[in-house]
Motif scaffolding. Structure first.
Motif: not given
Length: 359
Positions: A181-185
């Motif tokens: 889960y490397p991407k933040d939203v």
């Protein structure tokens, strides 16, 4: 309390509507059946489920204690595997399994007993949800060959923090540290100093909800169970989940103690035009105590024994967890519902087969 009152009010309204349909004579019922005959397969299945919900909700308010309204279920004939499945033996097995699921769903997961309005013990009815034949170029296979499909993952729990707008996602403090889960939203569901972290690819639903997208689940030691209902972004990737977090197909049929799945022992599916098979719903009443099905279970196919796939009622077993076949004895057939997979020729001589209007 309010919810209970609302349910009672809805049930009463359904009862009144269904009663009006009956009192108005056969004309309206005939029109409804004519309309239903024009529906496609998926719509027919949804209509069967809807009218069963209506009929049995009304039954609870009916002083005569019988379902009110027409039975709109129809037997559907198929050639397996159909176009929606891989044209192979594996595709045929998957479709037979899915037809079993759809039959059980149409009959409300066996929630009620005596759903087919038994009149006498000797004419115990049964409903053939599907009849089917096997396409000519498919290799023969047995019911035992289908075992791994029946103990496969039917459903699983989304154990994520559900922080992402499109579902799934995990809350991490200040930084997305997990390589899955490397991407933040943006999200309002995590803490003040937390980020909602998701997979690199937006369409990796499987990863966002706690699984992993891999070339093959068999090659991994953690995510070992295939689960087809969550998507992976790349076409050739397989959604894999952990073995402690799923419900099998057999759990869907059996885990709530409403039903059992029954097969003829050594049943073989052969690709011949004159071999027709049936997926049949059986619904004896409490008064049966095994007697209603003595003509089926006791002498099906001239003494051929019946087999039952067993699965634990508690917990979620991993694939290959020792699920085996065992014989169903006459005394074990009680006031629960059954899903029977058999040759149609055997079935039709053992119970009063209901087909609705065949497609």
């Amino acid at each position: 309390m309010l919810l209970s009152q609302n349910k009672k009010a809805i049930a009463w309204k359904i009862f009144i509507m269904a009663t009006l349909v009956i009192l108005s004579g056969g004309l309206i019922i005939g029109v409804v059946k004519l309309w239903a005959s024009e529906l496609d397969e998926g719509q027919q299945e949804a209509t069967c489920r809807f009218f069963n919900e209506m009929r049995f909700a009304a039954k609870e308010k009916n002083p005569l204690n019988f379902p009110v309204g027409p039975n709109m279920c129809k037997s559907i004939h198929k050639e397996v595997p159909s176009e929606d499945y891989e044209q192979s033996t594996e595709g045929a097995k998957k479709e037979i399994r899915d037809l079993m699921v759809r039959c059980w769903y149409m009959w409300l997961e066996g929630e009620y007993i005596d759903m087919l309005n038994k009149k006498t013990v000797r004419t115990q009815p049964c409903f053939s949800c599907y009849t089917f034949s096997i396409k000519k170029d498919i290799e023969p296979f047995t019911i035992k060959d289908m075992e791994r499909y029946l103990i496969g993952a039917y459903d699983t729990e989304d154990r994520s923090n559900k922080c992402a707008r499109n579902g799934g996602g995990y809350c991490y403090n200040k930084k997305c540290t997990n390589p899955l889960y490397p991407k933040d939203v943006s999200s309002t569901k995590c803490g003040e100093e937390e980020l909602c972290c998701v997979a690199k690819e937006t369409k990796d639903e499987c990863i966002n909800k706690g699984g992993n997208c891999l070339p093959s689940c068999a090659e991994d030691n953690t995510y070992t169970v295939p689960f087809s209902k969550w998507n992976c972004a790349r076409h050739k990737m397989e959604c894999c989940i952990k073995p402690d977090n799923y419900m099998t197909y057999l759990d869907y049929f059996q885990a709530d103690a409403n039903g059992k799945v029954v097969f003829i022992e050594d049943l073989e599916f052969k690709p011949q035009e004159n071999d027709i098979y049936s997926i049949t719903f059986l619904s004896p009443g409490r008064e049966c105590k095994g007697a209603c099905w003595s003509g089926i279970i006791g002498s099906l196919g001239g003494g051929i024994p019946i087999s039952l796939f067993l699965t634990p009622y508690v917990g979620l077993p991993a694939i290959g967890a020792g699920i085996t076949l065992s014989l169903v004895k006459l005394g074990e057939v009680t006031d629960i519902n059954y899903l029977l997979v058999s040759e149609y020729e055997i079935l039709k001589n053992k119970c009063a087969v209901q087909l609705g209007e065949e497609k």
